[in-house]
Design an enzyme around this catalytic site. Structure first.
Site, PDB file in Angstrom:
ATOM      1  N   ASP A  18       0.860  -1.188   0.000  1.00 20.76           N
ATOM      2  CA  ASP A  18       0.000   0.000   0.000  1.00 20.76           C
ATOM      3  C   ASP A  18       0.893   1.234   0.000  1.00 20.76           C
ATOM      4  O   ASP A  18       1.675   1.440   0.927  1.00 20.76           O
ATOM      5  CB  ASP A  18      -0.881  -0.045   1.273  1.00 20.76           C
ATOM      6  CG  ASP A  18      -2.032   0.938   1.192  1.00 20.76           C
ATOM      7  OD1 ASP A  18      -2.090   1.711   0.203  1.00 20.76           O
ATOM      8  OD2 ASP A  18      -2.859   0.941   2.119  1.00 20.76           O
ATOM      9  N   GLU A 113      -2.449   0.165  -4.480  1.00 25.50           N
ATOM     10  CA  GLU A 113      -2.632  -0.909  -3.506  1.00 25.50           C
ATOM     11  C   GLU A 113      -2.786  -2.242  -4.237  1.00 25.50           C
ATOM     12  O   GLU A 113      -3.495  -2.305  -5.254  1.00 25.50           O
ATOM     13  CB  GLU A 113      -3.916  -0.586  -2.731  1.00 25.50           C
ATOM     14  CG  GLU A 113      -4.080  -1.283  -1.433  1.00 25.50           C
ATOM     15  CD  GLU A 113      -5.468  -0.987  -0.846  1.00 25.50           C
ATOM     16  OE1 GLU A 113      -5.906  -1.771  -0.024  1.00 25.50           O
ATOM     17  OE2 GLU A 113      -6.103   0.007  -1.247  1.00 25.50           O
TER      18      GLU A 113
END
Lengths: 402, 388
Positions: A18, A113
């Site tokens: 992320d 992500e």
């Protein structure tokens, strides 16, 4: 040598990567004067929304999806920057390329992500932690961005892990540490447990994931319905959902909300044409053809309609895509009459690689080649000077020109 | 109305009429079949009629015992289901009572609620239409079937630019020509007109696909003749009719498709450099097999022609599916090697309707259309696909 996904009965190694405050970090990266200062990326108009807030701004309670006006009130000294989608895509592509060096099994969740199943790479690249360390170093070295990475045996735990020491964190949840990490967390940390489910669990004294894990499975499912046993299994730290790489995007679209509702259909058409141009350009950049076109129209009262058309042949042509979008819009006007428009969007879907594209018999190849050459030339100009450097004349009528 | 019918013969007629009735309409009468029982001398005659407002069909059966002439208008689905389910019966009796009708078998009784037969739209007569027609002529049913079979498959469903959701009928002094296209391929079938029909003037019109697929079900007797009348906006077919006043055993009337047919003659390539002759069955089998490893994302089959070996290699590949290679020996090859892609369905569609055992394909470049020819009466133009 194992190929394809590892069967989920085996112990897997899953990474959740992320990028930290992605859009805001990119702005701070490109403009050193923004570093260390609260930055809000988002629309600046009366209806603008925050797309990303830097960690400096988050301290003041600013977060994404918040109206920009509200965020400004919370943090008056924040710098508001307009989003630069092309730059974000470029860096995102670079980060995904780096991740591809670790495994082909990548499931993108968004632009910043992704889940990675590295089970098959462990023998080659080392254990999960080592792969995560290397990925973080590489992302930092090649893009200047920081990523938080979670490592665990499944997607649920990996995502939870990446969030534990954000930003710039690396957390590994080893199997023997699962209970220690999960037990104290509130049940709302389980994806899918929203306010309603949380309330029902609180009613029977279940507040933490540990409490939920200790319940018999039948109690969880009787409290939360069919979804209960899935949630209960997550509370046990079990999650056998595979990492499914979706090779291609399912759709490519652009939409725009106006500061003031557009009262003139010709203005709406001009915006649609620009959106269709951008969508077609992205299709060509990814080597994709679209079989369907959808137009989304939202009115001042937030009522939203969508109209879709299936094309005879998949296309990547600006002209064909624009024509289909405008035709849908005109058909709507013809049927229901025009009303002022608050938002207009154009989306291409049913995407495929262009192989097998079937040219028409009554569409002379010379004309077709000319149009393709025109698209290609326009792409080259847009790539170099920005997408507003070249537009079709009809698309140039802008609301602000009034 | 009271009539006793041969169940099997009636079911056949009702099945065809059921294909004509409208599927979605605010007018329930258009979902019905009209039964008209008449007495002519000692024999009876039952006419079945249905329409969807675009086309209408009348079928006449003599295999009935008309005890009381009259009419009934009954929902097609209901009576078709009853007649089909009464399969132990040789005969069924129909007796109208007001707008309803009772259907009786040996051990069964049905009362079906219908509509006033007067509310059924008037179905035009062939004889009436022939008076105002631009052209009236006869053609053998067998030849008609061939013309339809060789073109109907290549029509489009809807097209905003051209009227191609039907087949173009073109009649000049000597020949009858059917043309269809969906914008990516084009089929042309021709037949000579009989000696008595050669003098009529030239006429063209576009016949809707639904009318032709219905006609295909009707024109099943190769020895019969079909009489055709074309007016400004309609076409009439009287099957088994000897003259304009003879309604024949079936009469189909349809509105014509309005709009313009694309300039199809311009896209039929002439003087192609590569000419290949091959066996139809061998090629059809090869194309079908290569098509097994194509999918929606990768529809094309690559065809690589080798002049020296007189062979063709078909290859297909689809991501996540696999790939195939099939070799075909050719009968004759003239020209240079060429490699190009085709949608396999477009090739097999044409080979399926060709009766001749040997077929010719003419090619020029990988981006230009190929032409499939069989005998002197079928030409099929197909656009290649891009193969990457």
């Amino acid at each position: 040598m194992q190929s394809g996904p590892i069967p989920f009965t085996a112990v897997r190694t899953i990474l959740h990567v992320d990028l930290d405050a992605f859009f805001a970090s990119v702005e701070q990266l490109d403009d050193p004067s923004l570093r260390g200062r609260p930055v809000l990326v988002g629309g600046t108009g009366p209806r603008g929304v925050v797309a990303a807030a830097s960690y400096e701004a988050r301290v003041f309670g600013c977060h994404s999806a918040m109206p920009t006006a509200v965020a400004r009130r919370l943090c008056p000294h924040a710098v508001v920057v307009k989003p630069r989608g092309d730059r974000y895509s470029e860096l995102s592509r670079r980060v995904f390329e780096i991740m591809e060096s670790a495994t082909p099994l990548i499931q993108p969740l968004s632009i910043d992500e992704a889940f990675l199943d590295v089970s098959g790479s462990v023998r080659l690249l080392g254990e999960g932690r080592a792969i995560a360390v290397k990925l973080r170093q590489q992302i930092k070295a090649e893009t200047g961005l920081t990523a938080s990475v979670g490592v665990a045996t499944n997607k649920f735990l990996a995502k939870l892990a990446s969030d534990l020491e954000k930003p710039d964190g690396l957390v590994v949840i080893e199997p023997e540490r699962v209970r220690e990490v999960l037990d104290p967390l509130p049940v709302s940390r389980i994806p899918g447990v929203g306010p309603a489910a949380e309330k029902r669990l609180h009613a029977i004294g279940v507040r933490t994931i540990g409490d939920l894990a200790k319940l018999p499975e039948t109690v969880a499912s009787s409290r939360l319905g069919s979804f209960g046993s899935h949630v209960w299994r997550l509370a046990q730290g079990e999650d056998d959902r595979p990492v499914t790489p979706d090779r291609e995007a399912k759709s490519i679209g652009h939409e725009r909300t106006f500061g003031a509702d557009l009262e003139d259909p010709e203005e709406v058409r001009a915006v649609m044409l620009r959106e269709a141009e951008d969508v077609a350009r992205r299709l060509r950049r990814h080597g994709l053809h679209a079989k369907s076109v959808t137009v989304k129209i939202r009115f001042g009262d937030f009522k939203t309609i969508t109209r879709a058309a299936t094309l005879e042949e998949p296309t990547e042509s600006t002209r064909e895509l624009s024509a289909a979008a405008v035709e849908l819009f005109d058909a709507w006007i013809g049927k229901e009459g025009f009303r002022p428009v608050r938002l207009i969007g154009v989306t291409a879907s049913h995407l495929s690689k262009g192989s097998g594209a079937q040219p028409g018999l009554f569409d002379p190849p010379e004309a077709r080649d000319k149009r393709a050459a025109l698209d290609k030339a326009a792409d080259a100009i847009a790539e170099r000077f920005g997408k507003d450097a070249i537009r079709s004349a009809r698309a140039l009528r802008r609301p602000q020109d009034r | 109305m009271k009539v006793i019918c041969d169940r099997a013969a009636l079911l056949e007629g009702i099945n065809i009429e059921s294909g004509v009735v409208a599927s979605r309409t605010p007018r329930p009468q258009l979902t019905c079949i009209k039964l008209i029982a008449e007495k002519t001398g000692d024999t009876g005659r039952l006419t079945l009629a249905a329409t969807d407002a675009e086309m209408s069909l009348r079928l006449i059966s003599e295999r009935v015992d008309v005890q009381e002439p009259g009419e009934a208008l009954l929902p097609a689905t209901t009576i078709r289901q009853i007649i089909s389910a009464e399969d132990a019966e040789a005969n069924l009796s129909f007796e109208s009572e007001g707008d309803a009708c009772t259907i009786r078998g040996a051990d069964a009784y049905f009362k079906v609620l219908g509509y006033d037969p007067k509310d059924f739209p008037a179905v035009p007569e062939f004889a009436e239409a022939a008076k105002n027609a631009k052209a009236v002529f006869s053609h053998p049913a067998s030849s008609f079937r061939r013309l339809i079979t060789k073109t109907l498959f290549a029509t489009a469903r809807e097209n905003s630019r051209y009227a191609i959701n039907g087949v173009l009928l073109k009649r000049d002094g000597k020949r009858l020509e059917f043309v269809s296209t969906d914008g990516r391929r084009l089929a042309v079938a021709r037949a000579n007109l009989g000696p008595d029909e050669k003098d009529g003037g030239a006429v063209t019109c576009i016949i809707p696909s639904k009318a032709l697929s219905t006609l295909l079900k009707l024109a099943d007797d190769p020895d019969e003749t079909i009489r055709i009348a074309i007016t400004d906006n309609q076409i009439y077919f009287a099957i088994g009719a000897e003259s304009n006043d003879d309604p024949g055993r079936a009469c189909l009337a349809s509105n014509l498709v309005e709009g313009s047919f694309p300039p199809y003659e311009d896209v039929i390539p002439r003087d192609q450099d590569i000419i290949v002759r091959f066996d139809r069955d061998v090629m059809l089998s090869a194309v079908r097999r290569a098509a097994l490893l194509t999918n929606e994302e990768s529809r094309g089959v690559e065809m690589s022609f080798n002049a020296a070996d007189k062979t063709l290699e078909l290859s297909s590949a689809a991501p996540e599916l696999g790939e195939s290679k099939i070799t075909v020996d050719l009968l004759e090859y003239k020209g240079d090697d060429i490699s190009l892609g085709f949608n396999p369905a477009f090739i097999s569609d044409a080979l399926k309707v060709i009766e001749e055992p040997e077929v010719i394909i003419e090619l020029s470049t990988p981006k230009k259309p190929g032409v499939i020819k069989a005998g002197s009466d079928f030409v099929y133009v197909v656009m290649p696909v891009n193969i990457q």
